[in-house]
Design an enzyme around this catalytic site. Sequence first.
Site, PDB file in Angstrom:
ATOM      1  CG  HIS A  83     -18.504  -3.418 -11.965  1.00  0.00           C
ATOM      2  ND1 HIS A  83     -18.124  -2.667 -12.985  1.00  0.00           N
ATOM      3  CD2 HIS A  83     -17.622  -4.404 -11.752  1.00  0.00           C
ATOM      4  CE1 HIS A  83     -17.044  -3.423 -13.606  1.00  0.00           C
ATOM      5  NE2 HIS A  83     -16.902  -4.561 -12.918  1.00  0.00           N
ATOM      6  CD  GLU A 107       5.927  -9.662   9.304  1.00  0.00           C
ATOM      7  OE1 GLU A 107       4.937  -9.111   8.797  1.00  0.00           O
ATOM      8  OE2 GLU A 107       6.565  -9.087   9.691  1.00  0.00           O
ATOM      9  CB  CYS A 149      -0.391  -6.555  15.028  1.00  0.00           C
ATOM     10  SG  CYS A 149       0.989  -6.981  14.127  1.00  0.00           S
ATOM     11  CG  ASN A 165      -3.141  -9.511   7.687  1.00  0.00           C
ATOM     12  OD1 ASN A 165      -3.682 -10.322   8.566  1.00  0.00           O
ATOM     13  ND2 ASN A 165      -3.392  -8.249   7.016  1.00  0.00           N
ATOM     14  CG  ASP A 166       3.058 -10.626   5.283  1.00  0.00           C
ATOM     15  OD1 ASP A 166       2.672 -10.873   4.251  1.00  0.00           O
ATOM     16  OD2 ASP A 166       3.442  -9.477   5.648  1.00  0.00           O
TER      17      ASP A 166
END
Length: 836
Positions: free
Chosen positions: A458, A695, A766, A718-719
């Site tokens: 961790h 997207e 973007c 991203n999408d």
Amino acid sequence: MSNNNNVLTLSAPLSGPVLALGNVPDEVFASGAMGDGLAIDPLNDCLHAPCDGVVIHVARTGHALTIRADNGAEVLMHVGIDTVELNGEGFALLVKDGARVSEGQPLVQFDLDRIARQCKSLVSLIILTNSERFELQPIASKTVKVGEALMRIALRTSAPVQTAVDNSVAEVSATVRITHRGGLHARPAALIRKTAQGFSSQSQLHFGDKTAACDSLIGLMGLGIGEGDEVRVTCRGKDGEAALQALVAALSVAIHEEPHAPVVATPRRANTEANVLQGVCAAPGLVCGPLFRLTGIELPQDSGNHSVDEQLQRLDTALEQVRGEIRNTLDQARQRKNVEEEEIFAAHLALLEDPALLDAATATIEQGSAATHAWRDAIQAQCAVLLALRKPLFAERANDLRDLQQRVLRALLGEAWHFELPAGAIVSAHELTPSDLLQLSAQQAAGICMAEGGATSHVAILARGKGLPCLVALGNEVLDVPQGQRVVLDASNGRLELAPSEARHAEVHQTRETQKQRRQQQQAQARQPASTTDGVTVEVAANVASSAEAQVAFDNGADGVGLLRTEFLFVDRRTAPDEQEQRQAYQAVLDAMGDKSVIIRTIDVGGDKQLDYLPLPVEANPVLGLRGIRMAQVRPELLDQQLRALLQVSPLARCRILLPMVSEVDELLQIRQRLDELCVELELTQRPELGVMIEVPAAALMAEQLAKHADFLSIGTNDLSQYTLAMDRDHAGLAARVDALHPALLRLIAQTCAGAAKQGRWVGVCGALASDPLATPVLVGLGVSELSVSPPQIGEIKDRVRHLDAAQCRQLSLELLDLSSAKAVRQACQHHWPLS
């Protein structure tokens, strides 16, 4: 219904799958705060009486009623979750308060489709509200039809409820293979524990010749179960079948874990160089500075003369203090959307509530020990169990227990752990804990080196997130290095140089200085336009989520705002912002950006981003559900209000509106028409530019048609990546493969740019790919003319653009479309346009 010897059998009031209360998507019901019970996900549209009795309460809105059975049991039936929001619409009451009803009699008729569309969930509750007097025994475990036996209700005896196993109930068991990465360590064990606590049955996990209760985190970890190991689960109790099913599912699910190979505790090679310790890189970087050795808390010998009650109280107080500290850390991690940090400290919180640990400490105090020594001994005993398993991941997870040992001891001793780090210190320790690392990072430590630990610990995860160079598994020799000695920590190459020459110091300083000067140079030129060597200008804008972030972007040289996420106005509140509040917020962003344009995306919630005041049905696949512009079809008044607010900013010419999750031309045309109507209403002669986010693959394939009616297109990589690759970007096992430089993504970007160019429209990016310097030449080459990046990267991306030849980028980018994988594309980019 049967009522034999005061045992009442309730028949199912609805048809559908049966759920345990703990699986209901509502904390109040799931916690049992309203009483024990079950839930049904209804397939029919009428609620029937589960027994003979009297209606003693009917909700004003008709969505819930309570029947008192002849034996005194009070049964609440609640149709759907948050259905009170419907204010009675869609419900037809067939009985009145005080009416005598017979089993099977229709009570309420309801509109199933309406509830599914407008409320959080269809799941309906059957709750025994006076369960302190009666106990409930489920009968149905999977799916029921109206009138079938659902559960039994028996009057409780005066004796206290026994927690011992009811041997009259048959034990149920199942065998399952563990799929959690790295086996059953803290985080997956916490999931198992939470699942087991949702049932009254006693559940155990068996591995080899060892057994642990499923509600003991440490007991579970102590079994030493690795990835791929086969275990047996047993459940005994009234809801044993349901508990077994839930536990098998929890044991089988993959959970987020760092995608690094486990590091063996002794990976050091024999030193071939004098005065160099070899370790393992946990977080890359190169630094030099004085070594500061950090030691743990040492306790004096225990006198043994203590008041048991006083020591138990001291431990309780300290535990509650540390729980509060961890909850604060959790809240901050959630606000920053730092999932890894959140998961780590959520596991710590679960450890602090572990019955095995708390019982061991309590027993030691009751034998006369001080709270400090009892806590330390309980932790050390559990650490010994984990370390004896001789598995790297379990050895590393024992570190989480040591973290809690130190934190609780500091609370017990009243130590705030005050220390002063020398400027630019490199901290050495036997093994640091997550809370240590957070504190060291806040005190501006330059680097970390540890005798033990591993790259999947961790601490390593947190160090990487903080950009703090970190070496682990250096061996105990690192603890013998004198306090204050100057060293070089070359974490990237796994080296701690104990006696660097002046020349080496100078080299490290020079490397760092070169990087710093380059950043300063990039920053100094960040306000200048970014043009390629052959004269193609690329706008470098910023992604922001508030006026404060817009100010940072402006100060960092942004050419504008390429994406304002308006969700910041809508989340973490109980009611939606009104038109005036929205207008002021958007105006503040425009004002912060001087004379530059601002692209404002309309609200993108729904799916996995829920608002408390906007109840939506629970969706099996949230990212494929009511997201973005689709929300306008469900709640058009929200978008209307937002558009009105946007149309009142000044000057309107600098405001561009961006629509998320568009997948067809009609959606764009409907919003454009609505925008025109609002402009007429507000007597505006000017129209703001209206753009579409690309997207979903459908939008990329329809880019030419969309560009005919849109003023610009903005690609959300991203999408677009997750929808094109059919991989959830939040999926632990797949996240590393959701790479927007995949050739399929590049083909969609190329098609988008080509389609837009035919209509004379520009295309921006973007998504996160815009902030990746390796991708800059590819995007420029494919025809992207605007990159919207995180504010700190504006200078770097502009500098990258200035060193490119756009014509060469065009030629080489087209060749990349024929490569076989994202990895191949990245290698080619590094070859064609190396990052210095």
